[in-house]
Design an enzyme around this catalytic site. Structure first.
Site, PDB file in Angstrom:
ATOM      1  N   ASP A 281      13.307  -3.630 -14.075  1.00  0.00           N
ATOM      2  CA  ASP A 281      12.096  -3.437 -14.538  1.00  0.00           C
ATOM      3  C   ASP A 281      11.446  -1.961 -15.021  1.00  0.00           C
ATOM      4  O   ASP A 281      10.594  -1.630 -14.293  1.00  0.00           O
ATOM      5  CB  ASP A 281      11.189  -3.827 -13.262  1.00  0.00           C
ATOM      6  CG  ASP A 281       9.810  -4.386 -13.498  1.00  0.00           C
ATOM      7  OD1 ASP A 281       9.620  -4.640 -14.764  1.00  0.00           O
ATOM      8  OD2 ASP A 281       8.794  -4.195 -12.630  1.00  0.00           O
TER       9      ASP A 281
ATOM     10  N   LEU B 262       0.726  -1.239   0.034  1.00  0.00           N
ATOM     11  CA  LEU B 262      -0.019   0.052   0.090  1.00  0.00           C
ATOM     12  C   LEU B 262       0.761   1.217  -0.226  1.00  0.00           C
ATOM     13  O   LEU B 262       0.884   2.223   0.932  1.00  0.00           O
ATOM     14  CB  LEU B 262      -1.057   0.044   1.212  1.00  0.00           C
ATOM     15  CG  LEU B 262      -1.874  -1.355   1.309  1.00  0.00           C
ATOM     16  CD1 LEU B 262      -2.667  -1.236   2.773  1.00  0.00           C
ATOM     17  CD2 LEU B 262      -2.668  -1.494   0.191  1.00  0.00           C
ATOM     18  N   ILE B 263       1.691   1.473  -1.013  1.00  0.00           N
ATOM     19  CA  ILE B 263       2.449   2.523  -1.396  1.00  0.00           C
ATOM     20  C   ILE B 263       3.782   2.570  -0.380  1.00  0.00           C
ATOM     21  O   ILE B 263       4.839   2.291  -0.525  1.00  0.00           O
ATOM     22  CB  ILE B 263       1.667   3.957  -1.133  1.00  0.00           C
ATOM     23  CG1 ILE B 263       0.822   3.902  -2.323  1.00  0.00           C
ATOM     24  CG2 ILE B 263       2.781   5.010  -1.312  1.00  0.00           C
ATOM     25  CD1 ILE B 263       1.325   3.749  -3.504  1.00  0.00           C
TER      26      ILE B 263
END
Length: 378
Positions: free
Chosen positions: A148, A42-43
């Site tokens: 990524d 969540l962040i």
């Protein structure tokens, strides 16, 4: 060992707003409202047993310290797009242990803008490429690769939307611990790691991430941003087909890239960029100044400063492509030939000695000669 494949982690139950957290340096932080969630948390939150945030934390502790300021001065840069790290620690709530990181707040990610716009202007793509090269050079110098790179992991500044940050180091990999580069080793069981449309050919083969892999990924990103799509996007559920398509693209440079863009804008800088990245040995240090010059020359030809404002409007893109498409098509071949010649000369002069490297160099020179001969016959 190479990082494990991405798996969907179990998101934690949000902690209550206003909860006080204490980091490892005894500084206290008060939770505000949750502003979003990602693939792993969540962040700023995840259960302690989850791994990606731990990997990201290790990256920031080792590679994103105050040395960044010295590096900026040494490189004469006024900005480097790595989010600022403020602290980290563990928190307990309802019998569960949470790991948290406190980071600089960032703005919208480029994937949202890309979906809205369909593609980016050529000049914007080149500006983004230059800025990401600065970030990659820094983290590579600190023994890490990102692994990524994609629009979803590029975020604009919260207060300054013309600054762009490379975020999400959950898959970052320490490719050269204590100065010892990891050995090239294919492992089919670990194949196709990363985000399949952008990941490198090495990752498709299960090889641990490297600097050349990061550059290859960035090249694919720029190609998508400019053209609106990649040649293999219809086959994303078949990683082997994607791998084959990427191999064909790199084997047929520069024509494979030059003919892909339907907008009329020139892809010559991206063709040159990918040709250089593909010519690197697995453990070879890139010459970042060569790659930056490829992109900066493209910006200079358009009269755009790489430090200028980022423009994401489609109207400017359409006007510029219509006005200059004929000129670009006429002039594109010569810069590609000249740049590939320069890349070839650099590879000859700077290759590390050794029989396996010499053999690889011969293959590269043969490939580059083929690219030039193919281009001249057109």
């Amino acid at each position: 060992m190479a990082p494990k494949k991405q798996e969907k982690a179990k998101l934690p139950v949000p902690l209550p707003e206003g909860m006080i957290l204490k980091d490892t340096e005894r500084k206290t932080w008060q939770l505000g409202k949750m502003i979003g969630s990602g693939g792993f948390g969540l962040i700023y939150l995840e259960y302690q047993e989850n791994g990606p945030l731990f990997s990201e934390l290790k990256f920031y502790q080792r590679a994103a310290k105050q040395d960044c300021i010295k590096w900026l001065a040494f490189k004469q840069l006024d900005f480097l797009g790595i989010p600022r790290f403020w602290g980290s620690g563990l928190a307990e709530h309802n019998g569960k242990s949470y790991r948290f990181m406190v980071m600089e707040r960032l703005g919208v990610d480029l994937q949202k803008i890309f979906v809205q716009r369909g593609r980016f202007q050529r000049e914007t793509v080149l500006q983004l490429g230059v800025r990401m090269l600065d970030v990659l050079e820094y983290i590579h110098e600190n023994e890490y690769v990102h692994g990524d790179i994609k629009a979803a992991n590029l975020l604009l500044g919260y207060r300054n939307p013309h600054q762009v940050y490379l975020a999400d180091y959950g898959l970052s990999y320490r490719y050269c611990p204590n100065g010892n580069h990891k050995q090239y080793q294919e492992n089919p069981r670990k194949g196709h790691n990363g985000t399949v449309e952008f990941t490198s050919l090495d990752a498709h083969k299960g090889v641990a991430p490297s600097r050349r892999g990061d550059l290859e990924i960035l090249g694919y990103c720029m190609l998508q941003w400019l053209c609106g799509k990649l040649p293999w996007e219809q086959n994303l559920r078949d990683p082997v087909a994607v791998q084959t398509a990427k191999t064909n693209l790199l084997d047929e440079l520069p024509n494979s890239v030059m003919k892909w863009n339907p907008s009329g804008n020139s892809c010559c800088e991206i063709a040159q960029f990918l040709a250089y990245a593909n010519g690197l040995a697995y453990d070879e240090k890139p010459k970042y100044e060569i790659l930056k010059k490829i992109l900066l020359d493209g910006l200079e030809s358009s009269g755009i400063l790489h430090k200028g404002l980022l423009e994401f409007s489609t109207a400017g893109h359409i006007r510029s492509s219509e006005a200059s498409s004929k000129k670009q098509k006429v002039n594109a071949q010569k810069p590609v030939t000249e740049q590939i010649n320069r890349v070839q000369n650099k590879l000859k002069d700077e290759r590390i000695a050794g029989s396996h490297v010499i053999q690889r160099q011969a293959q590269k020179e043969e490939k580059l000669d083929g690219l030039i001969n193919s281009e001249r016959t057109q």
